[in-house]
Write an enzyme that holds these catalytic residues in place. Structure first.
Site, PDB file in Angstrom:
ATOM      1  N   SER A   1       6.391  82.951 138.681  1.00  0.00           N
ATOM      2  CA  SER A   1       5.095  83.211 139.491  1.00  0.00           C
ATOM      3  C   SER A   1       5.225  83.558 140.692  1.00  0.00           C
ATOM      4  CB  SER A   1       4.451  81.817 139.538  1.00  0.00           C
ATOM      5  OG  SER A   1       5.203  80.696 140.098  1.00  0.00           O
TER       6      SER A   1
ATOM      7  N   HIS B   1       7.938  77.542 132.291  1.00  0.00           N
ATOM      8  CA  HIS B   1       7.478  77.548 133.938  1.00  0.00           C
ATOM      9  C   HIS B   1       6.315  76.802 134.018  1.00  0.00           C
ATOM     10  CE1 HIS B   1       7.408  78.647 137.910  1.00  0.00           C
ATOM     11  NE2 HIS B   1       6.599  79.832 138.003  1.00  0.00           N
TER      12      HIS B   1
ATOM     13  N   HIS C   1      16.609  72.781 135.463  1.00  0.00           N
ATOM     14  CA  HIS C   1      16.086  73.872 136.512  1.00  0.00           C
ATOM     15  C   HIS C   1      17.047  74.925 136.623  1.00  0.00           C
ATOM     16  CE1 HIS C   1      14.325  75.439 140.192  1.00  0.00           C
ATOM     17  NE2 HIS C   1      13.079  74.682 139.810  1.00  0.00           N
TER      18      HIS C   1
ATOM     19  N   ARG D   1      10.193  67.055 144.432  1.00  0.00           N
ATOM     20  CA  ARG D   1       8.747  67.236 144.317  1.00  0.00           C
ATOM     21  C   ARG D   1       8.470  66.162 143.198  1.00  0.00           C
ATOM     22  NH1 ARG D   1       8.211  73.356 142.323  1.00  0.00           N
ATOM     23  NH2 ARG D   1       9.976  72.562 141.295  1.00  0.00           N
TER      24      ARG D   1
ATOM     25  N   ASP E   1       7.555  69.029 136.984  1.00  0.00           N
ATOM     26  CA  ASP E   1       6.497  68.819 135.949  1.00  0.00           C
ATOM     27  C   ASP E   1       6.612  67.454 135.062  1.00  0.00           C
ATOM     28  OD1 ASP E   1       5.239  71.189 136.435  1.00  0.00           O
ATOM     29  OD2 ASP E   1       7.099  72.301 135.427  1.00  0.00           O
TER      30      ASP E   1
HETATM   31  N1  AMX Z   1      16.146  70.532 127.577  1.00  0.00           N
HETATM   32  C1  AMX Z   1      16.935  71.014 126.597  1.00  0.00           C
HETATM   33  N2  AMX Z   1      18.046  72.131 126.609  1.00  0.00           N
HETATM   34  C2  AMX Z   1      17.873  72.607 127.937  1.00  0.00           C
HETATM   35  C3  AMX Z   1      16.893  71.970 128.919  1.00  0.00           C
HETATM   36  C4  AMX Z   1      16.242  71.161 128.566  1.00  0.00           C
HETATM   37  N3  AMX Z   1      15.245  70.419 129.463  1.00  0.00           N
HETATM   38  N4  AMX Z   1      17.190  73.014 130.156  1.00  0.00           N
HETATM   39  C5  AMX Z   1      18.058  73.578 129.683  1.00  0.00           C
HETATM   40  N5  AMX Z   1      18.328  73.647 128.622  1.00  0.00           N
HETATM   41  C6  AMX Z   1      19.375  74.589 127.681  1.00  0.00           C
HETATM   42  C7  AMX Z   1      18.649  75.966 127.859  1.00  0.00           C
HETATM   43  O1  AMX Z   1      17.731  76.098 126.981  1.00  0.00           O
HETATM   44  C8  AMX Z   1      19.985  76.700 127.512  1.00  0.00           C
HETATM   45  O2  AMX Z   1      20.155  76.815 126.234  1.00  0.00           O
HETATM   46  P1  AMX Z   1      20.835  78.089 125.299  1.00  0.00           P
HETATM   47  O3  AMX Z   1      22.057  78.132 126.064  1.00  0.00           O
HETATM   48  O4  AMX Z   1      20.867  77.578 123.994  1.00  0.00           O
HETATM   49  O5  AMX Z   1      19.980  79.108 125.730  1.00  0.00           O
HETATM   50  C9  AMX Z   1      20.954  76.018 128.287  1.00  0.00           C
HETATM   51  O6  AMX Z   1      20.546  74.463 128.500  1.00  0.00           O
HETATM   52  C10 AMX Z   1      21.324  76.623 129.723  1.00  0.00           C
HETATM   53  O7  AMX Z   1      20.091  76.587 130.618  1.00  0.00           O
HETATM   54  P2  AMX Z   1      20.259  76.558 132.042  1.00  0.00           P
HETATM   55  O8  AMX Z   1      20.929  77.525 132.738  1.00  0.00           O
HETATM   56  O9  AMX Z   1      20.721  75.068 132.503  1.00  0.00           O
HETATM   57  O10 AMX Z   1      18.746  76.720 132.629  1.00  0.00           O
HETATM   58  P3  AMX Z   1      17.900  78.094 132.588  1.00  0.00           P
HETATM   59  O11 AMX Z   1      18.014  78.348 134.041  1.00  0.00           O
HETATM   60  O12 AMX Z   1      18.113  79.157 131.601  1.00  0.00           O
HETATM   61  O13 AMX Z   1      16.408  77.545 132.490  1.00  0.00           O
HETATM   62  C11 AMX Z   1      14.551  75.844 132.508  1.00  0.00           C
HETATM   63  C12 AMX Z   1      15.704  76.437 133.458  1.00  0.00           C
HETATM   64  C13 AMX Z   1      13.718  75.249 133.535  1.00  0.00           C
HETATM   65  C14 AMX Z   1      13.698  77.140 131.978  1.00  0.00           C
HETATM   66  C15 AMX Z   1      15.222  75.101 131.538  1.00  0.00           C
HETATM   67  O14 AMX Z   1      15.768  73.859 131.890  1.00  0.00           O
HETATM   68  C16 AMX Z   1      14.140  74.407 130.621  1.00  0.00           C
HETATM   69  O15 AMX Z   1      13.755  75.121 129.612  1.00  0.00           O
HETATM   70  N6  AMX Z   1      13.596  73.235 130.875  1.00  0.00           N
HETATM   71  C17 AMX Z   1      12.435  72.689 130.194  1.00  0.00           C
HETATM   72  C18 AMX Z   1      11.200  73.256 130.562  1.00  0.00           C
HETATM   73  C19 AMX Z   1      10.735  72.868 131.923  1.00  0.00           C
HETATM   74  O16 AMX Z   1      10.751  71.841 132.360  1.00  0.00           O
HETATM   75  N7  AMX Z   1      10.299  73.786 132.528  1.00  0.00           N
HETATM   76  C20 AMX Z   1       9.679  73.835 134.010  1.00  0.00           C
HETATM   77  C21 AMX Z   1      10.446  74.062 135.079  1.00  0.00           C
HETATM   78  C22 AMX Z   1      10.332  74.102 136.410  1.00  0.00           C
HETATM   79  C23 AMX Z   1       8.939  74.706 136.705  1.00  0.00           C
HETATM   80  O17 AMX Z   1       9.185  76.012 136.860  1.00  0.00           O
HETATM   81  N8  AMX Z   1       7.945  74.557 136.607  1.00  0.00           N
END
Ligand code: AMX
Length: 444
Positions: free
Chosen positions: A242, A272, A319, A328, A374
């Site tokens: 964002s 996000h 994250h 937070r 979140d």
């Molecule tokens: N549950 C399951 N798997 C997860 C996970 C979770 N909460 N967080 C990361 N992973 C997985 C990823 O999907 C990725 O899998 P892949 O290799 O099969 O593609 C692997 O772990 C490596 O990911 P990462 O490097 O740790 O995370 P990232 O930087 O690519 O993504 C984020 C970060 C937040 C998108 C991810 O942790 C996620 O999808 N979390 C759940 C959604 C969420 O809570 N989003 C809100 C974040 C805060 C915000 O912006 N408001």
């Protein structure tokens, strides 16, 4: 000129030589390398953006203008209203923009500025009323903001012809005009969509958080919840979707209305900002299966594994930058422990907090197994009666706009140019990697 604008002007003038000197005398100093993984993987960790509004340390979490969340909550002027324990959002905006903790007078002066600018033109409401009532509230919020683009002071001044060094001034005017209107637009969407179009008029005596709670039709201490929520969600340095979207769009000199509408669109993704609604949806799914009973740790572990084994993420955990529990999250957890520790949904969140990180660690994929902002925010909203969870990301959007508007004003003040990173092709990456034509042919 208002106290805030006067102060900002002097800060900008003092800051400009620092940026100019860095570019002119040290422009070639290298601060980051880029690997193939980063070029394919969303530029994770590449240091190529500059902001002084906030900084995110992977282990410590966010600092706003150098202050941690507990410091911000302690140092900013508090609302005098009965039972109020949170600072004025307007005072926090003063901090984001100037870097200084405001006095109470400074904070109140910003609150007065916001009050003067809060009127929303009727055509915005007509646009919202014309949309299908089952549109997602983030779509409506983005459209409502974009509809006001014709009000842009920047566009008017730009068309008249102006000096680049002065761009920040009309961006400031647009930014304040927009921020002051966001609570009204958001609460209108809420009441139109979920409360049978029973709209509550603004109360001009109230501050931003207080007025928002009033227009939502939710009693105290929801005004404090709103203040806390807007502050916590405001900024998380520049690289998140964002913030980066807002900065990127404005770098083309698209005005604040275009930029913040685009910022909202980026926030609306489930990875996000939408994760806050996804958390509540996930918990509700578990509640249905449990018949409302709070699951034991063993039962909750099974739900977490089921989600992971079906190839989905656990919303509210992980994250891209953080490598510990999000402060937070902790600030909201403290609020919950104080005000709603016996709430059943809080108990769900609490059990999840205990069982999920070890499971994610065991699964070994997520780089950060800890909860983010979140995971905790929806439960507070639900407790105070805001149960329409697809509205939660709109709340995030109001808060995030405070940080992104501050960043955009400073971007213009420091003359940051149009953003344009460079792409390469897959063949070029193979070339960088030293993969030969022969190896490529054998791999086929
Ligand atoms: N549950 C399951 N798997 C997860 C996970 C979770 N909460 N967080 C990361 N992973 C997985 C990823 O999907 C990725 O899998 P892949 O290799 O099969 O593609 C692997 O772990 C490596 O990911 P990462 O490097 O740790 O995370 P990232 O930087 O690519 O993504 C984020 C970060 C937040 C998108 C991810 O942790 C996620 O999808 N979390 C759940 C959604 C969420 O809570 N989003 C809100 C974040 C805060 C915000 O912006 N408001």
């Amino acid at each position: 000129m208002s106290i805030l604008k006067e102060k900002l002007k002097s800060k900008i003038e003092a800051w400009r030589p620092r940026t100019s000197r860095l570019v002119k005398d040290y422009g070639n100093v290298k601060i980051s390398d880029v690997t193939i993984e980063q070029a394919i993987g969303g530029a994770r960790g590449v240091k190529c953006l500059t902001t002084d509004i906030s900084y995110l340390d992977p282990l410590e979490g966010i600092r706003f203008r150098g202050y941690t969340i507990p410091e911000v909550l302690e140092k900013l002027p508090k609302v005098k209203a009965k039972d109020g324990e949170m600072p004025y959002v307007e005072g926090f905006f003063y901090l984001l923009l100037t870097g200084d903790i405001p006095s109470e007078k400074d904070a109140m002066d910003v609150a007065e500025e916001f009050k003067k600018r809060q009127h929303v033109p009727e055509y915005v409401f007509n646009v919202l009323r014309a949309m299908p009532i089952d549109s997602h509230p983030m779509v409506m919020f983005s459209a409502g903001i974009l509809a006001m683009e014709k009000e842009s002071v920047f566009v008017q001044k730009y068309n008249e012809g102006m000096n680049k060094m002065d761009y920040w001034d009309p961006y400031y005017e647009d930014g304040l005009n927009l921020l002051a209107k966001l609570p009204r637009i958001a609460s209108f969407i809420y009441r139109l969509k979920y409360k049978n179009n029973d709209i509550i008029k603004a109360n001009p005596d109230l501050d931003m958080g207080g007025n928002f709670a009033h227009m939502m039709g939710i009693r105290k201490p929801y005004d404090d919840v709103a203040r806390l929520y807007f502050i916590l969600h405001s900024d998380h340095e520049s690289g998140n979707v964002s913030a980066h979207t807002g900065h990127l769009v404005a770098s083309a000199l698209s005005d604040i209305y275009y930029s913040i509408s685009a910022m909202i669109d980026g926030l609306a993704g489930p990875l996000h900002g939408l994760a806050n609604q996804e958390v509540l949806r996930w918990i509700q799914g578990v509640m249905d299966k449990m018949g409302g009973k709070v699951p034991s740790e063993e039962e909750m572990k099974k739900f977490v594994w089921d989600t992971l084994n079906s190839g989905q993420v656990i919303p509210g955990f992980g994250h891209a930058v953080l490598r510990k529990t999000d402060p937070r999250y902790m600030a909201q957890r403290e609020f919950c422990l104080k005000h709603l520790k016996d709430d059943p949904i809080f108990k769900y969140v609490d059990v999840l907090f205990k069982v999920t990180p070890p499971i994610l660690e065991k699964q070994g994929k997520a780089k950060n197994p800890w909860p983010n902002v979140d995971a905790q925010s929806g439960v507070i909203q639900w407790y105070y009666g805001l149960k329409e969870y697809d509205f939660y990301t709109v709340l995030f959007g109001i808060g995030r706009a405070l940080g992104v508007v501050s960043n955009i004003i400073w971007d213009r003040a420091l003359g940051y140019p149009i953003e344009r990173p460079k792409s390469v092709t897959t063949a070029m990456l193979e070339d960088f990697a030293g993969i030969t034509e022969k190896e490529l042919q054998t791999a086929k």
